[in-house]
Design a protein around this motif. Structure first.
Motif, PDB file in Angstrom:
ATOM      1  N   SER A   1       0.833  -1.209   0.000  1.00  0.00           N
ATOM      2  CA  SER A   1       0.000   0.000   0.000  1.00  0.00           C
ATOM      3  C   SER A   1       0.865   1.255   0.000  1.00  0.00           C
ATOM      4  CB  SER A   1      -0.906   0.031   1.231  1.00  0.00           C
ATOM      5  OG  SER A   1      -1.762  -1.074   1.231  1.00  0.00           O
TER       6      SER A   1
ATOM      7  N   GLU B   1       2.263   1.757  -3.348  1.00  0.00           N
ATOM      8  CA  GLU B   1       1.217   2.239  -4.259  1.00  0.00           C
ATOM      9  C   GLU B   1       0.984   3.726  -4.096  1.00  0.00           C
ATOM     10  OE1 GLU B   1      -2.336  -0.450  -3.727  1.00  0.00           O
ATOM     11  OE2 GLU B   1      -2.524   0.163  -5.825  1.00  0.00           O
TER      12      GLU B   1
ATOM     13  N   SER C   1      -8.774   2.018 -13.248  1.00  0.00           N
ATOM     14  CA  SER C   1      -9.479   3.017 -12.439  1.00  0.00           C
ATOM     15  C   SER C   1     -10.375   3.826 -13.362  1.00  0.00           C
ATOM     16  CB  SER C   1      -8.493   3.985 -11.785  1.00  0.00           C
ATOM     17  OG  SER C   1      -7.635   3.329 -10.903  1.00  0.00           O
TER      18      SER C   1
ATOM     19  N   THR D   1     -14.121   9.153 -11.702  1.00  0.00           N
ATOM     20  CA  THR D   1     -14.256   9.195 -10.246  1.00  0.00           C
ATOM     21  C   THR D   1     -13.002   8.718  -9.523  1.00  0.00           C
ATOM     22  OG1 THR D   1     -15.046   6.917 -10.076  1.00  0.00           O
ATOM     23  CG2 THR D   1     -16.702   8.626 -10.480  1.00  0.00           C
ATOM     24  N   GLY D   2     -12.097   8.056 -10.233  1.00  0.00           N
ATOM     25  CA  GLY D   2     -10.927   7.475  -9.575  1.00  0.00           C
ATOM     26  C   GLY D   2     -11.229   6.154  -8.909  1.00  0.00           C
ATOM     27  N   GLY D   3     -12.507   5.772  -8.888  1.00  0.00           N
ATOM     28  CA  GLY D   3     -12.875   4.489  -8.296  1.00  0.00           C
ATOM     29  C   GLY D   3     -12.489   3.339  -9.213  1.00  0.00           C
ATOM     30  N   ALA D   4     -12.506   2.134  -8.674  1.00  0.00           N
ATOM     31  CA  ALA D   4     -12.142   0.979  -9.486  1.00  0.00           C
ATOM     32  C   ALA D   4     -12.867  -0.252  -8.980  1.00  0.00           C
ATOM     33  CB  ALA D   4     -10.635   0.744  -9.434  1.00  0.00           C
ATOM     34  N   MET D   5     -13.166  -1.154  -9.905  1.00  0.00           N
ATOM     35  CA  MET D   5     -13.725  -2.453  -9.530  1.00  0.00           C
ATOM     36  C   MET D   5     -12.653  -3.488  -9.820  1.00  0.00           C
ATOM     37  SD  MET D   5     -16.588  -3.909  -8.517  1.00  0.00           S
ATOM     38  CE  MET D   5     -18.105  -3.215  -9.140  1.00  0.00           C
ATOM     39  N   LEU D   6     -12.095  -4.043  -8.749  1.00  0.00           N
ATOM     40  CA  LEU D   6     -11.007  -4.999  -8.907  1.00  0.00           C
ATOM     41  C   LEU D   6     -11.586  -6.394  -8.723  1.00  0.00           C
ATOM     42  CD1 LEU D   6      -8.487  -2.969  -6.708  1.00  0.00           C
ATOM     43  CD2 LEU D   6      -8.911  -2.750  -9.148  1.00  0.00           C
ATOM     44  N   GLY D   7     -11.810  -7.077  -9.826  1.00  0.00           N
ATOM     45  CA  GLY D   7     -12.602  -8.307  -9.758  1.00  0.00           C
ATOM     46  C   GLY D   7     -11.842  -9.585 -10.042  1.00  0.00           C
TER      47      GLY D   7
ATOM     48  N   ARG E   1      -2.516  -9.692  -4.873  1.00  0.00           N
ATOM     49  CA  ARG E   1      -2.809  -8.286  -4.633  1.00  0.00           C
ATOM     50  C   ARG E   1      -3.452  -7.665  -5.862  1.00  0.00           C
ATOM     51  NH1 ARG E   1      -1.797  -4.696  -0.327  1.00  0.00           N
ATOM     52  NH2 ARG E   1      -2.333  -2.651  -1.096  1.00  0.00           N
ATOM     53  N   SER E   2      -4.598  -7.029  -5.671  1.00  0.00           N
ATOM     54  CA  SER E   2      -5.267  -6.328  -6.766  1.00  0.00           C
ATOM     55  C   SER E   2      -4.796  -4.881  -6.786  1.00  0.00           C
ATOM     56  CB  SER E   2      -6.787  -6.352  -6.550  1.00  0.00           C
ATOM     57  OG  SER E   2      -7.226  -7.651  -6.225  1.00  0.00           O
TER      58      SER E   2
ATOM     59  N   ALA F   1      -5.325  -0.985  -8.814  1.00  0.00           N
ATOM     60  CA  ALA F   1      -6.028  -0.145  -9.783  1.00  0.00           C
ATOM     61  C   ALA F   1      -4.987   0.677 -10.548  1.00  0.00           C
ATOM     62  CB  ALA F   1      -7.002   0.773  -9.059  1.00  0.00           C
TER      63      ALA F   1
ATOM     64  N   ARG G   1      -5.004   3.693 -11.495  1.00  0.00           N
ATOM     65  CA  ARG G   1      -4.876   5.067 -10.993  1.00  0.00           C
ATOM     66  C   ARG G   1      -4.379   6.038 -12.068  1.00  0.00           C
ATOM     67  NH1 ARG G   1      -2.866   4.391  -4.663  1.00  0.00           N
ATOM     68  NH2 ARG G   1      -4.494   2.905  -4.112  1.00  0.00           N
TER      69      ARG G   1
END
Lengths: 319, 132
Positions: A20, A23, A82, A86-92, A109-110, A112, A114
């Motif tokens: 983290s 990142e 990402s 919105t900067g959001g992400a769906m890490l699937g 580890r997933s 995004a 970014r």
């Protein structure tokens, strides 16, 4: 620094925290990477890329299981995009990797992207370094669902596996530059579906024309045995063909070692990393020295056609 | 710039209805969070392991099966044992009112039933993750 020591000692939460930090970048992360760097360079870094829906995650799940059967520990970095809004992400990607749960020899580890283009996140390379340093024998890097030019993975991995599936396009798609050119191992997944043999044949035809690969040609005039990317068929859902992919990946590693390309590619990679960091740092310093107001003043002048952008750059750099 | 929250969305247990989990995952994504979607049929151990590896700030569980009083305590204890007591836990699904106090006593940060709007949920989750 304590996190790095704990992660090296096998503390998995310290490892997660460290990733983290890397990142998010920052002084602490850089200090940790400095401390870990001498321990890197051991892992075989394997990229898995391909269009969305070809089965990359499912294949990574199977590859990791096969590697575990061969007593190799596996770090996995799975990258998903990402949102640019919105900067959001769906890490699937974990959805396909449930078979790996509970195995202490695996760490998933997933990540995004970014905002980074090219199929990876900006920090992916550094996260791979962390997994390498703490001792994973193989690091599998799954890119975002790649189009045609998301080829950054080839500069990160030793071995790049490109995953295709039947029905995604004709020969013309495969003839275009980009993804096909970075493949060290080509996989036609979903081989139980109609058209798999045709897809494999189309790839075969294209590969004949794309060799030799320009980025691997040696400058010293030596002739070298060229690696011919094998085309393998898999059904990642049930694991058919997966051991053969792993054999090909291992063979490619041996090829790199035996031909001296391993260290050559390493130098190329390091050089590129060095230059790109220099570029970022010099830009940051230049903007800091000139000041944001000056940058805006130049911008206004250029937009008003009072000066052109080339002249502006020369002036800013004091030339 | 605001902090980039990471949240794990998972469905523990055996019921196979993941529409709600996906809707919430998407809403949290649109609220700017990095959502790690683990999907169906997760054991409490799998959920704890994923929360640890992904270093999440929160975990959202969707449970429609009625097994929440069995599953949630196991997740809570697992998180504690793994040193993840700071991770906020949210639960959505069919949770009878009489179970709510017990779940809150376990440390569940938020419980949402049918009809809770995604706006309310995302705002609540964001505030809790921000530490308020």
């Amino acid at each position: 620094m304590e996190l790095a020591t704990q992660a090296l000692g096998g503390n998995r939460y310290a490892l997660a925290r460290l990733i983290s930090l890397v990142e998010d970048d920052g002084a602490e992360a850089r200090a940790a990477l400095t401390a870990l760097y001498p321990r890197t360079g051991q892992a075989h870094i394997v990229g898995v890329t391909g269009a969305p829906g070809t089965g990359k995650s499912t294949l990574v799940n199977q590859l990791a299981q096969s590697l575990r059967e061969r007593d190799q520990t596996v770090g996995i970095v799975a990258v998903d995009p990402s949102s640019p809004f919105t900067g959001g992400a769906m890490l699937g990607d974990r959805v396909r990797m449930r078979d790996l749960a509970g195995d202490p020899g695996v760490f998933i580890r997933s990540m995004a992207t970014r905002g980074n283009l090219g199929g990876l996140a900006r920090a992916t390379r550094d996260v791979v370094k962390v997994l390498d340093a703490v001792g994973f024998a193989v690091v599998l890097v799954e890119t975002v669902g790649a189009g045609q030019s998301e080829v950054e993975i080839a500069r990160t991995a030793h071995t790049t596996v490109v995953v295709e599936a039947p029905g995604l396009g004709d020969e013309m798609q495969a003839l275009k530059a980009g993804l096909m050119e970075i493949a060290d191992v080509l996989v036609v997944n979903k081989a139980d579906r109609p058209g798999a043999a045709n897809t494999a044949r189309a790839l075969e035809m294209v590969l004949d024309r794309s060799a030799p690969r320009p980025n691997l040609s040696s400058g010293d005039g030596e002739t070298r045995q060229l690696w011919e990317p094998p085309i393998l068929q898999t059904v990642a859902l049930d694991g058919s063909g997966v051991p053969q992919v792993l054999d090909a990946v291992a063979a490619h590693r041996e090829h790199l070692r035996a031909s001296g390309l391993w260290s050559e590619l390493e130098r190329e990679r390091v050089r590129e990393e060095l230059l790109s960091l220099l570029q970022q740092e010099l830009l940051r310093r230049t903007v800091a020295r000139v000041g944001e107001e000056q940058v805006q003043a130049w911008t206004a002048q250029i937009a008003a056609r009072q000066v052109d952008v080339y002249t502006a750059v020369h002036e800013i750099l004091g030339e | 710039m605001s902090e980039r929250f990471r949240i794990l969305i998972a469905k523990p247990g055996l019921d196979g209805h993941d529409r709600g989990a996906k809707v919430i995952a998407r809403a949290l994504r649109d609220a700017g969070m990095e959502v790690i979607y683990a999907g169906l049929r997760q054991t409490p151990e799998m959920i704890v392991e994923a929360a640890l590896q992904e270093d999440v700030d929160g975990v959202g569980l969707s449970i429609l099966s009625g097994a929440h009083m069995t599953l949630i305590p196991r997740v809570v204890h697992g998180l504690r044992e793994a040193g993840l007591e700071h991770v906020k836990l949210f639960v959505g699904g069919i949770i009878p009112d009489e179970d709510v106090p017990a779940l809150e006593a376990l440390g569940v940060s938020g419980i949402f039933g049918p009809g809770a709007s995604t706006e309310v949920i995302t705002e609540f989750v964001r505030q809790r993750l921000a530490g308020s």
